[in-house]
Design a protein around this motif. Structure first.
Motif, PDB file in Angstrom:
ATOM      1  N   ASN A 262       0.824  -1.213   0.000  1.00 63.26           N
ATOM      2  CA  ASN A 262       0.000   0.000   0.000  1.00 63.26           C
ATOM      3  C   ASN A 262       0.856   1.260   0.000  1.00 63.26           C
ATOM      4  N   LEU A 263       1.996   1.220   0.700  1.00 64.78           N
ATOM      5  CA  LEU A 263       2.892   2.378   0.686  1.00 64.78           C
ATOM      6  C   LEU A 263       3.380   2.672  -0.723  1.00 64.78           C
ATOM      7  N   ILE A 264       3.619   1.614  -1.493  1.00 65.97           N
ATOM      8  CA  ILE A 264       4.039   1.761  -2.889  1.00 65.97           C
ATOM      9  C   ILE A 264       2.853   2.201  -3.751  1.00 65.97           C
ATOM     10  N   ALA A 265       1.713   1.532  -3.592  1.00 63.42           N
ATOM     11  CA  ALA A 265       0.537   1.831  -4.424  1.00 63.42           C
ATOM     12  C   ALA A 265       0.077   3.271  -4.277  1.00 63.42           C
ATOM     13  N   ASN A 266       0.178   3.796  -3.060  1.00 68.52           N
ATOM     14  CA  ASN A 266      -0.267   5.166  -2.807  1.00 68.52           C
ATOM     15  C   ASN A 266       0.788   6.219  -3.156  1.00 68.52           C
ATOM     16  N   GLY A 267       1.940   5.773  -3.597  1.00 70.96           N
ATOM     17  CA  GLY A 267       2.991   6.706  -3.970  1.00 70.96           C
ATOM     18  C   GLY A 267       3.760   7.272  -2.804  1.00 70.96           C
ATOM     19  N   TYR A 268       3.605   6.649  -1.611  1.00 71.27           N
ATOM     20  CA  TYR A 268       4.317   7.139  -0.432  1.00 71.27           C
ATOM     21  C   TYR A 268       5.765   6.666  -0.405  1.00 71.27           C
ATOM     22  N   ALA A 269       6.089   5.649  -1.226  1.00 71.57           N
ATOM     23  CA  ALA A 269       7.457   5.124  -1.319  1.00 71.57           C
ATOM     24  C   ALA A 269       7.722   4.722  -2.761  1.00 71.57           C
ATOM     25  N   ASN A 270       8.955   4.817  -3.171  1.00 67.93           N
ATOM     26  CA  ASN A 270       9.350   4.449  -4.530  1.00 67.93           C
ATOM     27  C   ASN A 270       9.742   2.985  -4.596  1.00 67.93           C
ATOM     28  N   ILE A 271       9.339   2.336  -5.687  1.00 62.09           N
ATOM     29  CA  ILE A 271       9.753   0.950  -5.869  1.00 62.09           C
ATOM     30  C   ILE A 271      11.223   0.876  -6.264  1.00 62.09           C
ATOM     31  N   ASP A 272      11.720   1.904  -6.934  1.00 64.12           N
ATOM     32  CA  ASP A 272      13.145   1.992  -7.280  1.00 64.12           C
ATOM     33  C   ASP A 272      13.685   3.305  -6.741  1.00 64.12           C
ATOM     34  N   PRO A 273      14.030   3.336  -5.452  1.00 66.80           N
ATOM     35  CA  PRO A 273      14.492   4.590  -4.839  1.00 66.80           C
ATOM     36  C   PRO A 273      15.728   5.129  -5.545  1.00 66.80           C
ATOM     37  N   ILE A 274      15.808   6.455  -5.629  1.00 66.75           N
ATOM     38  CA  ILE A 274      17.015   7.053  -6.180  1.00 66.75           C
ATOM     39  C   ILE A 274      18.165   6.821  -5.203  1.00 66.75           C
ATOM     40  N   GLN A 275      19.380   6.910  -5.708  1.00 69.91           N
ATOM     41  CA  GLN A 275      20.542   6.682  -4.855  1.00 69.91           C
ATOM     42  C   GLN A 275      20.580   7.707  -3.727  1.00 69.91           C
ATOM     43  N   ALA A 410      12.610 -12.190  -2.044  1.00 75.99           N
ATOM     44  CA  ALA A 410      12.952 -10.931  -2.715  1.00 75.99           C
ATOM     45  C   ALA A 410      12.254 -10.830  -4.067  1.00 75.99           C
ATOM     46  N   GLU A 411      12.202 -11.940  -4.790  1.00 74.58           N
ATOM     47  CA  GLU A 411      11.496 -11.950  -6.078  1.00 74.58           C
ATOM     48  C   GLU A 411      10.011 -11.686  -5.874  1.00 74.58           C
ATOM     49  N   ALA A 412       9.412 -12.345  -4.884  1.00 73.45           N
ATOM     50  CA  ALA A 412       7.981 -12.185  -4.629  1.00 73.45           C
ATOM     51  C   ALA A 412       7.643 -10.753  -4.237  1.00 73.45           C
ATOM     52  N   MET A 413       8.420 -10.183  -3.313  1.00 72.07           N
ATOM     53  CA  MET A 413       8.127  -8.822  -2.871  1.00 72.07           C
ATOM     54  C   MET A 413       8.353  -7.807  -3.992  1.00 72.07           C
ATOM     55  N   THR A 414       9.348  -8.042  -4.836  1.00 71.48           N
ATOM     56  CA  THR A 414       9.551  -7.165  -5.985  1.00 71.48           C
ATOM     57  C   THR A 414       8.360  -7.234  -6.921  1.00 71.48           C
ATOM     58  N   ASN A 415       7.839  -8.453  -7.154  1.00 70.89           N
ATOM     59  CA  ASN A 415       6.647  -8.614  -7.993  1.00 70.89           C
ATOM     60  C   ASN A 415       5.437  -7.918  -7.369  1.00 70.89           C
ATOM     61  N   ILE A 416       5.277  -8.086  -6.058  1.00 67.83           N
ATOM     62  CA  ILE A 416       4.155  -7.467  -5.341  1.00 67.83           C
ATOM     63  C   ILE A 416       4.245  -5.949  -5.417  1.00 67.83           C
ATOM     64  N   PHE A 417       5.425  -5.422  -5.192  1.00 61.71           N
ATOM     65  CA  PHE A 417       5.607  -3.973  -5.253  1.00 61.71           C
ATOM     66  C   PHE A 417       5.403  -3.451  -6.679  1.00 61.71           C
ATOM     67  N   SER A 418       5.881  -4.192  -7.672  1.00 63.52           N
ATOM     68  CA  SER A 418       5.724  -3.771  -9.070  1.00 63.52           C
ATOM     69  C   SER A 418       4.255  -3.722  -9.458  1.00 63.52           C
ATOM     70  N   GLU A 419       3.511  -4.738  -9.039  1.00 63.08           N
ATOM     71  CA  GLU A 419       2.077  -4.776  -9.315  1.00 63.08           C
ATOM     72  C   GLU A 419       1.372  -3.603  -8.647  1.00 63.08           C
ATOM     73  N   ALA A 420       1.739  -3.306  -7.417  1.00 62.26           N
ATOM     74  CA  ALA A 420       1.129  -2.194  -6.691  1.00 62.26           C
ATOM     75  C   ALA A 420       1.459  -0.858  -7.352  1.00 62.26           C
ATOM     76  N   ALA A 421       2.702  -0.716  -7.799  1.00 60.21           N
ATOM     77  CA  ALA A 421       3.122   0.544  -8.425  1.00 60.21           C
ATOM     78  C   ALA A 421       2.401   0.779  -9.743  1.00 60.21           C
ATOM     79  N   SER A 422       2.201  -0.273 -10.514  1.00 57.24           N
ATOM     80  CA  SER A 422       1.580  -0.113 -11.836  1.00 57.24           C
ATOM     81  C   SER A 422       0.068   0.042 -11.763  1.00 57.24           C
ATOM     82  N   SER A 423      -0.561  -0.635 -10.806  1.00 52.82           N
ATOM     83  CA  SER A 423      -2.025  -0.613 -10.721  1.00 52.82           C
ATOM     84  C   SER A 423      -2.556   0.413  -9.725  1.00 52.82           C
ATOM     85  N   HIS A 424      -1.669   0.871  -8.830  1.00 46.76           N
ATOM     86  CA  HIS A 424      -2.055   1.781  -7.740  1.00 46.76           C
ATOM     87  C   HIS A 424      -3.113   1.171  -6.827  1.00 46.76           C
ATOM     88  N   THR A 425      -3.147  -0.149  -6.819  1.00 48.83           N
ATOM     89  CA  THR A 425      -4.023  -0.883  -5.905  1.00 48.83           C
ATOM     90  C   THR A 425      -3.247  -2.063  -5.346  1.00 48.83           C
TER      91      THR A 425
END
Length: 452
Positions: A262-275, A410-425
């Protein structure tokens, strides 16, 4: 020992275990003698050590300490080979080759979560005879737990690591967050998930995200995030390290993953944080490591603070990460007693203190903080990390199938975060399926290689 398993798992380890707690490059002591296990001409036992290279202060510490030991113990002479980790595979590949050829050094360093793997495959040997219960009681509980497998001590560490919540006081104040409330929190009353989410929501703008929860898409994910799962009621695997079904894919773990997604879906955190996202003023809060204190002290141009690792609203259970490199005695050591005597001395209270100071990490021994070299841990952010390590730290799962668990998680959470980032849900069914796949991969590996 299943040699195919050893080769496969050390390869996985080399590809995935770029653990957040490790540190960088430096010089090297003289290479280990090829005939390390044979007595020298004057009858001395030769003990060799492999460990990764580190910064100049750490390499100088090794040079000084080995000279000190060797002068005082002519009967046990110790040398070290410092292996360059600028190529992240070099150290692990060298161990892999030595395991298959039967040519391991007497002592080598392993990262905390891999202790169980090396122990289960009989690559390292127990060292209980060299550390009494009185000795071990001086170490933080998480270190002893990390280094123990099947009731036996297989490794020992001088340093630890931790993660907590950093916050930009200037920006939080600008956004109307009560910074004084955050500063007043104690280890018994940390921020809850809902409080962290509310802060992140207030602080998310076109130029800022409210929080930073992703260290990297590899080992940083289980290292930094596992405490949230434990706080909500379930760890990744069973206490004996044999089961993931009903743990990583439990209702409690799905709920935890939902919160993070939800933090990713709502835009409160980046899935690929800048350095250096927090350091560069691009996020308001950050789940960051104990090593970030010195970086921020040296470079931050804003007022910042750090508070305890957030807890589940449901349980309020305080949990924090830990783990670091540990010394182990290899199966190929021909004089375990000499190696054990040396390790006893190497991690005594004074040596642990000076090593921790040189590498700029928290010490594992409580008494080490009485040493003048650890004075900067007496108060401030460093003291808070020590308090977490002494009270709420939980090591990553102690299971020989950890590398599979870590990689698949790590693969699962990356997939989960990617799905949340793209769908915003956030799709709970999708999260369940991803965590089910982690449990299945773990079961396949554990049942194939370790189940009785």
């Amino acid at each position: 020992m299943n040699m195919k398993k050893v080769l496969n798992m050390l390869l996985v380890s080399a590809m995935t275990m770029s653990l957040t707690a490790c540190s960088g490059s430096g010089g090297s002591d003289s290479p280990a003698d090829a005939s390390s296990d044979a007595a020298s001409a004057d009858g001395a036992v030769n003990i060799t050590i492999w460990s990764p290279t580190d910064k100049e202060a750490v390499e100088a510490w090794w040079t000084e300490k080995l000279a000190e030991w060797n002068e005082a113990h002519p009967e046990i002479q110790v040398s070290r080979e410092a292996i360059d980790r600028s190529d992240s595979y070099a150290y692990e590949n060298k161990i892999t080759t030595a395991v298959t050829s039967g040519d391991l050094p007497d002592i080598f360093y392993v990262d905390g979560p891999t202790v169980s793997y090396y122990a289960a495959n009989k690559i390292i040997v127990p060292m209980d005879d060299y550390f009494t219960q009185e000795d071990l009681s001086d170490f933080v509980d998480s270190t002893v737990a990390q280094c123990t497998y099947d009731g036996k001590l297989y490794a020992i560490s001088a340093t630890e690591s931790s993660v907590a919540l950093y916050y930009n006081k200037d920006y939080l104040t600008e956004c109307g967050v009560d910074v004084a409330d955050i500063e007043s929190r104690t280890i018994d009353n940390p921020l809850t998930w809902s409080e962290l989410e509310e802060i992140a929501k207030k602080c998310t703008t076109d130029n800022y995200v409210g929080t930073h929860i992703i260290m990297d898409h590899g080992e940083g994910l289980p290292y930094a995030l596992e405490p949230m799962f434990i706080s909500n009621g379930k760890d990744f695997v069973s206490e004996d390290g044999s089961e993931a079904e009903g743990y990583i894919n439990s209702k409690e773990c799905v709920e935890t993953a939902e919160y993070l997604a939800n933090l990713i879906a709502n835009g409160y955190a980046n899935i690929d944080p800048i350095q250096d996202e927090f350091l560069n003023g691009a996020c308001a809060t950050m789940l960051g490591g104990s090593w970030d204190v010195s970086i921020l002290e040296a470079s931050a141009d804003f007022d910042w603070g750090v508070t305890y690792y957030p807890v589940s609203d449901t349980t309020k259970k305080a949990v924090s990460p830990c783990g670091d490199w540990s010394a182990a005695i290899s199966k190929d050591c021909k004089n375990v007693d000499a190696a054990g005597q040396f390790l006893q001395w190497l991690v005594n209270s004074e040596n642990t203190a000076t090593y921790a100071a040189a590498i700029a990490k928290p010490a594992t021994r409580n008494s080490s903080y009485e040493d003048p070299s650890m004075a900067e841990y007496a108060d401030g952010p460093r003291a808070m990390f020590v308090e977490q390590l002494q009270n709420t730290a939980v090591p990553r799962p102690r299971t020989p199938s950890y590398s599979v668990l870590s990689t698949k998680y790590a693969e699962a959470m990356t997939n989960i975060f990617s799905e949340a980032a793209s769908s915003h849900t956030v799709d709970a069914a999708y999260i369940q399926s991803e965590l089910d796949a982690v449990a299945a991969a773990f079961k396949e590996d554990y049942d194939m290689y370790y189940a009785n």
